[in-house]
Design a protein around this motif. Structure first.
Motif, PDB file in Angstrom:
ATOM      1  N   ASP A   6      46.494 126.263  14.652  1.00  0.00           N
ATOM      2  CA  ASP A   6      47.346 126.005  15.715  1.00  0.00           C
ATOM      3  C   ASP A   6      47.367 124.033  15.753  1.00  0.00           C
ATOM      4  O   ASP A   6      48.111 123.430  16.545  1.00  0.00           O
ATOM      5  N   GLY A   7      46.218 123.782  14.748  1.00  0.00           N
ATOM      6  CA  GLY A   7      45.928 122.804  15.137  1.00  0.00           C
ATOM      7  C   GLY A   7      44.780 121.956  15.555  1.00  0.00           C
ATOM      8  O   GLY A   7      44.150 121.332  15.183  1.00  0.00           O
ATOM      9  N   GLY A   8      44.031 123.187  16.078  1.00  0.00           N
ATOM     10  CA  GLY A   8      42.881 122.474  16.634  1.00  0.00           C
ATOM     11  C   GLY A   8      41.875 122.748  15.890  1.00  0.00           C
ATOM     12  O   GLY A   8      41.960 122.653  14.261  1.00  0.00           O
ATOM     13  N   VAL A   9      40.861 122.136  15.846  1.00  0.00           N
ATOM     14  CA  VAL A   9      39.194 121.693  14.717  1.00  0.00           C
ATOM     15  C   VAL A   9      38.122 122.679  15.622  1.00  0.00           C
ATOM     16  O   VAL A   9      37.903 122.854  16.620  1.00  0.00           O
ATOM     17  N   TRP A  10      38.437 124.570  14.211  1.00  0.00           N
ATOM     18  CA  TRP A  10      37.586 125.031  15.083  1.00  0.00           C
ATOM     19  C   TRP A  10      35.765 124.789  13.953  1.00  0.00           C
ATOM     20  O   TRP A  10      35.898 124.756  12.934  1.00  0.00           O
ATOM     21  N   LEU A  11      34.985 124.721  15.177  1.00  0.00           N
ATOM     22  CA  LEU A  11      33.844 124.761  14.502  1.00  0.00           C
ATOM     23  C   LEU A  11      33.114 126.041  14.306  1.00  0.00           C
ATOM     24  O   LEU A  11      33.126 126.863  15.535  1.00  0.00           O
ATOM     25  N   LEU A  16      23.987 129.305   5.434  1.00  0.00           N
ATOM     26  CA  LEU A  16      23.914 129.462   4.353  1.00  0.00           C
ATOM     27  C   LEU A  16      22.126 129.005   3.064  1.00  0.00           C
ATOM     28  O   LEU A  16      21.459 127.861   3.528  1.00  0.00           O
ATOM     29  N   ARG A  17      21.845 130.149   2.612  1.00  0.00           N
ATOM     30  CA  ARG A  17      20.371 130.374   1.835  1.00  0.00           C
ATOM     31  C   ARG A  17      18.879 129.451   3.659  1.00  0.00           C
ATOM     32  O   ARG A  17      18.870 128.831   3.308  1.00  0.00           O
ATOM     33  N   GLY A  18      19.640 130.285   4.104  1.00  0.00           N
ATOM     34  CA  GLY A  18      18.699 129.784   5.809  1.00  0.00           C
ATOM     35  C   GLY A  18      18.772 129.085   6.155  1.00  0.00           C
ATOM     36  O   GLY A  18      18.096 128.364   7.327  1.00  0.00           O
ATOM     37  N   GLU A  19      19.259 128.029   6.040  1.00  0.00           N
ATOM     38  CA  GLU A  19      19.978 127.000   6.964  1.00  0.00           C
ATOM     39  C   GLU A  19      21.071 126.535   7.851  1.00  0.00           C
ATOM     40  O   GLU A  19      22.292 127.197   6.931  1.00  0.00           O
ATOM     41  N   ALA A  20      21.376 126.353   8.568  1.00  0.00           N
ATOM     42  CA  ALA A  20      22.350 125.882   9.637  1.00  0.00           C
ATOM     43  C   ALA A  20      22.719 125.311   8.889  1.00  0.00           C
ATOM     44  O   ALA A  20      22.809 124.028   8.320  1.00  0.00           O
ATOM     45  N   MET A  21      24.572 125.939   9.301  1.00  0.00           N
ATOM     46  CA  MET A  21      25.441 124.853   8.632  1.00  0.00           C
ATOM     47  C   MET A  21      27.054 125.102   9.938  1.00  0.00           C
ATOM     48  O   MET A  21      26.834 126.130  10.122  1.00  0.00           O
ATOM     49  N   VAL A  22      28.074 124.120   9.450  1.00  0.00           N
ATOM     50  CA  VAL A  22      29.093 124.381  10.370  1.00  0.00           C
ATOM     51  C   VAL A  22      30.137 124.104   9.024  1.00  0.00           C
ATOM     52  O   VAL A  22      30.306 123.633   8.262  1.00  0.00           O
ATOM     53  N   HIS A  23      31.244 124.985   8.828  1.00  0.00           N
ATOM     54  CA  HIS A  23      32.121 124.550   8.648  1.00  0.00           C
ATOM     55  C   HIS A  23      33.041 123.588  10.042  1.00  0.00           C
ATOM     56  O   HIS A  23      34.040 124.182  10.905  1.00  0.00           O
ATOM     57  N   LEU A  24      34.022 122.657   9.890  1.00  0.00           N
ATOM     58  CA  LEU A  24      35.042 122.219  10.799  1.00  0.00           C
ATOM     59  C   LEU A  24      36.349 122.379  10.060  1.00  0.00           C
ATOM     60  O   LEU A  24      36.431 121.752   9.047  1.00  0.00           O
ATOM     61  N   VAL A  25      36.857 123.441  10.700  1.00  0.00           N
ATOM     62  CA  VAL A  25      38.862 124.151   9.978  1.00  0.00           C
ATOM     63  C   VAL A  25      39.621 123.359  11.241  1.00  0.00           C
ATOM     64  O   VAL A  25      39.365 123.470  12.282  1.00  0.00           O
ATOM     65  N   SER A  26      40.820 123.011  10.118  1.00  0.00           N
ATOM     66  CA  SER A  26      41.842 122.787  11.401  1.00  0.00           C
ATOM     67  C   SER A  26      43.429 122.678   9.992  1.00  0.00           C
ATOM     68  O   SER A  26      42.845 122.508   8.585  1.00  0.00           O
ATOM     69  N   ALA A  27      44.271 123.359  10.313  1.00  0.00           N
ATOM     70  CA  ALA A  27      45.357 123.524   9.477  1.00  0.00           C
ATOM     71  C   ALA A  27      45.845 122.183  10.092  1.00  0.00           C
ATOM     72  O   ALA A  27      47.020 122.004   8.702  1.00  0.00           O
ATOM     73  N   LEU A  32      41.153 116.334  11.132  1.00  0.00           N
ATOM     74  CA  LEU A  32      40.034 116.563   9.658  1.00  0.00           C
ATOM     75  C   LEU A  32      39.911 114.941   9.940  1.00  0.00           C
ATOM     76  O   LEU A  32      38.784 114.871   9.636  1.00  0.00           O
ATOM     77  N   LEU A  33      40.387 114.738   8.770  1.00  0.00           N
ATOM     78  CA  LEU A  33      40.189 113.121   8.437  1.00  0.00           C
ATOM     79  C   LEU A  33      39.677 112.534   9.558  1.00  0.00           C
ATOM     80  O   LEU A  33      38.655 111.755   9.205  1.00  0.00           O
ATOM     81  N   ALA A  34      40.626 112.566  10.955  1.00  0.00           N
ATOM     82  CA  ALA A  34      39.792 111.058  11.667  1.00  0.00           C
ATOM     83  C   ALA A  34      38.505 111.389  12.314  1.00  0.00           C
ATOM     84  O   ALA A  34      37.417 110.311  12.248  1.00  0.00           O
ATOM     85  N   LEU A  35      37.815 112.315  11.976  1.00  0.00           N
ATOM     86  CA  LEU A  35      36.678 113.011  12.485  1.00  0.00           C
ATOM     87  C   LEU A  35      35.456 112.069  11.433  1.00  0.00           C
ATOM     88  O   LEU A  35      33.827 112.241  11.311  1.00  0.00           O
ATOM     89  N   TRP A  63      41.881 123.011   5.746  1.00  0.00           N
ATOM     90  CA  TRP A  63      41.197 122.090   5.293  1.00  0.00           C
ATOM     91  C   TRP A  63      39.605 122.281   6.289  1.00  0.00           C
ATOM     92  O   TRP A  63      40.064 123.055   7.006  1.00  0.00           O
ATOM     93  N   HIS A  64      38.824 122.360   5.799  1.00  0.00           N
ATOM     94  CA  HIS A  64      37.021 122.190   6.013  1.00  0.00           C
ATOM     95  C   HIS A  64      36.464 120.814   5.755  1.00  0.00           C
ATOM     96  O   HIS A  64      36.174 120.616   4.504  1.00  0.00           O
ATOM     97  N   TRP A  65      35.649 120.409   6.567  1.00  0.00           N
ATOM     98  CA  TRP A  65      34.295 119.729   5.633  1.00  0.00           C
ATOM     99  C   TRP A  65      33.430 121.369   5.831  1.00  0.00           C
ATOM    100  O   TRP A  65      33.340 121.683   7.311  1.00  0.00           O
ATOM    101  N   ASP A  66      32.277 121.116   5.330  1.00  0.00           N
ATOM    102  CA  ASP A  66      31.066 121.400   5.435  1.00  0.00           C
ATOM    103  C   ASP A  66      30.240 120.521   6.582  1.00  0.00           C
ATOM    104  O   ASP A  66      30.328 119.684   5.392  1.00  0.00           O
ATOM    105  N   VAL A  67      29.414 120.973   7.187  1.00  0.00           N
ATOM    106  CA  VAL A  67      28.527 120.272   7.687  1.00  0.00           C
ATOM    107  C   VAL A  67      27.414 120.615   7.957  1.00  0.00           C
ATOM    108  O   VAL A  67      26.924 121.994   8.360  1.00  0.00           O
ATOM    109  N   TRP A  68      25.886 120.006   7.418  1.00  0.00           N
ATOM    110  CA  TRP A  68      24.789 120.559   7.429  1.00  0.00           C
ATOM    111  C   TRP A  68      24.168 119.796   7.625  1.00  0.00           C
ATOM    112  O   TRP A  68      24.224 117.622   7.604  1.00  0.00           O
TER     113      TRP A  68
END
Length: 93
Positions: A6-11, A16-27, A32-35, A63-68
């Protein structure tokens, strides 16, 4: 996920291989580009990944960003920071 569709940013947190990471996801690609400047993300790292809307079954552009690592720490610090104070009331006229 519906929030992101719905246009929000989902964290979306995961490991991944034991390391914490997040996807910042949005339609909302622009949101997302503003982040990018705040998290030190290169625009070419933004990934296109359509998501299946569980409400309709239709594929939705997303779209999503991989963040770690250090960027994930920066994101966590921002989330822990107190909210900015409210703006002052308008001056009487």
């Amino acid at each position: 996920m519906c929030f992101a569709l719905d246009g929000g940013v989902w964290l979306h947190r995961h490991r991944l291989r034991g390391e914490a990471m997040v996807h910042l996801v949005s339609a909302d690609r622009e949101r997302l580009l503003a982040l990018a400047p705040h998290l030190g993300l290169a625009l070419e790292w933004l990934q296109y990944k359509p998501l299946k809307d569980p409400r309709t079954g239709a594929r939705v552009p997303a779209w999503h960003w991989d963040v770690w690592g250090a960027r994930l720490a920066r994101l966590a610090d921002a989330a822990d920071a107190p909210p900015p104070p409210p703006p002052p009331p308008p001056a009487p006229s």
